[in-house]
Design an enzyme around this catalytic site. Structure first.
Site, mmCIF file in Angstrom:
data_model
loop_
_atom_site.group_PDB
_atom_site.id
_atom_site.type_symbol
_atom_site.label_atom_id
_atom_site.label_comp_id
_atom_site.label_asym_id
_atom_site.label_seq_id
_atom_site.Cartn_x
_atom_site.Cartn_y
_atom_site.Cartn_z
ATOM 1 N N GLY A 202 47.423 40.970 43.443
ATOM 2 C CA GLY A 202 46.923 42.343 43.393
ATOM 3 C C GLY A 202 47.950 43.437 43.567
ATOM 4 O O GLY A 202 47.807 44.510 42.995
ATOM 5 N N GLU B 289 50.464 45.468 50.352
ATOM 6 C CA GLU B 289 49.140 44.956 49.956
ATOM 7 C C GLU B 289 48.446 45.962 49.052
ATOM 8 O O GLU B 289 48.659 47.173 49.187
ATOM 9 C CB GLU B 289 48.263 44.768 51.203
ATOM 10 N N ASP B 290 47.618 45.466 48.161
ATOM 11 C CA ASP B 290 46.791 46.368 47.354
ATOM 12 C C ASP B 290 45.615 46.883 48.180
ATOM 13 O O ASP B 290 45.310 48.072 48.181
ATOM 14 C CB ASP B 290 46.288 45.660 46.085
ATOM 15 N N ASP C 152 40.702 44.344 53.388
ATOM 16 C CA ASP C 152 39.242 44.309 53.490
ATOM 17 C C ASP C 152 38.878 43.820 54.897
ATOM 18 O O ASP C 152 38.729 44.614 55.818
ATOM 19 C CB ASP C 152 38.724 43.387 52.381
ATOM 20 N N LYS D 81 39.542 49.226 53.741
ATOM 21 C CA LYS D 81 38.100 49.414 53.960
ATOM 22 C C LYS D 81 37.858 49.318 55.469
ATOM 23 O O LYS D 81 37.622 48.214 55.994
ATOM 24 C CB LYS D 81 37.313 48.305 53.251
ATOM 25 N N PHE E 134 32.991 47.148 46.454
ATOM 26 C CA PHE E 134 33.953 46.438 45.621
ATOM 27 C C PHE E 134 34.612 47.399 44.618
ATOM 28 O O PHE E 134 33.928 48.203 43.985
ATOM 29 C CB PHE E 134 33.240 45.305 44.881
ATOM 30 N N VAL E 135 35.933 47.308 44.505
ATOM 31 C CA VAL E 135 36.679 48.176 43.572
ATOM 32 C C VAL E 135 37.535 47.337 42.623
ATOM 33 O O VAL E 135 37.934 46.222 42.965
ATOM 34 C CB VAL E 135 37.579 49.191 44.326
ATOM 35 N N ASP F 157 41.372 42.994 40.853
ATOM 36 C CA ASP F 157 40.647 42.263 39.806
ATOM 37 C C ASP F 157 39.192 42.009 40.159
ATOM 38 O O ASP F 157 38.772 42.088 41.313
ATOM 39 C CB ASP F 157 41.310 40.903 39.573
ATOM 40 N N ARG G 196 42.743 44.206 36.017
ATOM 41 C CA ARG G 196 43.902 44.657 36.798
ATOM 42 C C ARG G 196 44.653 45.751 36.044
ATOM 43 O O ARG G 196 45.357 46.562 36.635
ATOM 44 C CB ARG G 196 44.874 43.493 37.050
HETATM 45 P P1 IMP Z 1 41.149 40.483 53.251
HETATM 46 O O1 IMP Z 1 41.951 39.249 53.506
HETATM 47 O O2 IMP Z 1 39.680 40.256 53.521
HETATM 48 O O3 IMP Z 1 41.664 41.713 53.986
HETATM 49 O O4 IMP Z 1 41.190 40.792 51.714
HETATM 50 C C1 IMP Z 1 42.385 41.044 51.070
HETATM 51 C C2 IMP Z 1 42.350 40.582 49.625
HETATM 52 O O5 IMP Z 1 41.012 40.475 49.113
HETATM 53 C C3 IMP Z 1 43.023 41.580 48.745
HETATM 54 O O6 IMP Z 1 44.416 41.353 48.659
HETATM 55 C C4 IMP Z 1 42.299 41.385 47.421
HETATM 56 O O7 IMP Z 1 42.888 40.328 46.692
HETATM 57 C C5 IMP Z 1 40.905 40.968 47.795
HETATM 58 N N1 IMP Z 1 39.937 42.098 47.802
HETATM 59 C C6 IMP Z 1 39.341 42.666 48.878
HETATM 60 N N2 IMP Z 1 38.503 43.659 48.517
HETATM 61 C C7 IMP Z 1 38.580 43.731 47.170
HETATM 62 C C8 IMP Z 1 37.962 44.607 46.184
HETATM 63 O O8 IMP Z 1 37.159 45.519 46.496
HETATM 64 N N3 IMP Z 1 38.313 44.382 44.893
HETATM 65 C C9 IMP Z 1 39.185 43.404 44.504
HETATM 66 N N4 IMP Z 1 39.786 42.570 45.380
HETATM 67 C C10 IMP Z 1 39.484 42.737 46.702
#
Ligand code: IMP
Length: 183
Positions: free
Chosen positions: A52, A107-108, A111, A139, A160-161, A167, A173
């Site tokens: 991402g 990081e992109d 979450d 978020k 979700f974005v 993606d 992407r």
């Molecule tokens: P985390 O480990 O739960 O913080 O999530 C991080 C990863 O989840 C990101 O690097 C993304 O690959 C994916 N992700 C989380 N939210 C989204 C979203 O809204 N759209 C797309 N990918 C997401």
């Protein structure tokens, strides 16, 4: 995917414009300038989290005016789902030696914070001089882990974005702006 008046319909779900390319570029420029000020006189390593973060990282370092190096991790992602699997796997290791270095994780989106927590644990086996995290999107209401994000592009709702590197089922992407799933 069909596009009607700017909105995207994907598998019957409606995504609406959320952050324009112009808004993203302007914030990425500010982040690059802030990081350049904070790291003046140092040579940090930017470590992008694939897949991402590749577009954000590319734009970010173009706005950084100090010497720097880059490398990438690859972590397993959400796969085909819009919900975190609760598991993270390392799919590609780093190629650089981070010991004694200033590292900036790129990081992109953060979450739940699980990926960042996983990365922090990976680095606990090494001895970087410093470690900071920059994420284009966070978020805040979804965070489940106690993680510190040092530089934040935008705080967004727990929806979700897609686009600008993010993606859905590995696609979209390449959109230059960010769209959000309309509830
Ligand atoms: P985390 O480990 O739960 O913080 O999530 C991080 C990863 O989840 C990101 O690097 C993304 O690959 C994916 N992700 C989380 N939210 C989204 C979203 O809204 N759209 C797309 N990918 C997401």
């Amino acid at each position: 995917m069909s596009e009607q008046n700017d909105k995207l319909i994907i598998n019957g779900e409606k995504f609406i414009p959320f952050l324009s390319s112009r808004e993203i570029q302007s914030r990425v420029k500010e982040l690059g300038e802030e990081i350049s000020r904070d790291y003046r006189g140092k040579v940090p390593i930017f470590i992008g989290v694939l897949n991402g973060a590749f577009i954000f990282m590319s734009d970010l370092i173009k706005n950084v005016d100090i010497e720097c190096e880059i490398d990438f991790f690859k972590l397993s992602s959400y796969g085909d789902s819009k919900i975190s699997s609760g598991n993270v796997k390392l799919l590609k290791e780093l190629n650089c030696d981070v010991n004694g270095r200033d590292i900036i994780i790129v990081e992109d989106i953060v979450d739940t914070g699980l990926s960042i927590k996983y990365i922090e644990e990976l680095f606990s086996k090494h001895t970087p001089k410093s470690m900071k995290v920059v994420s284009l999107l966070v978020k805040p209401e979804s965070l489940k882990y106690d993680v510190k994000i040092d530089y934040i592009g935008f705080r967004i709702p727990s929806q979700f974005v897609i686009g600008y590197g993010l993606d859905y089922q590995q696609k979209y992407r390449n959109l230059t702006s960010i769209y959000i799933l309309s509830e």
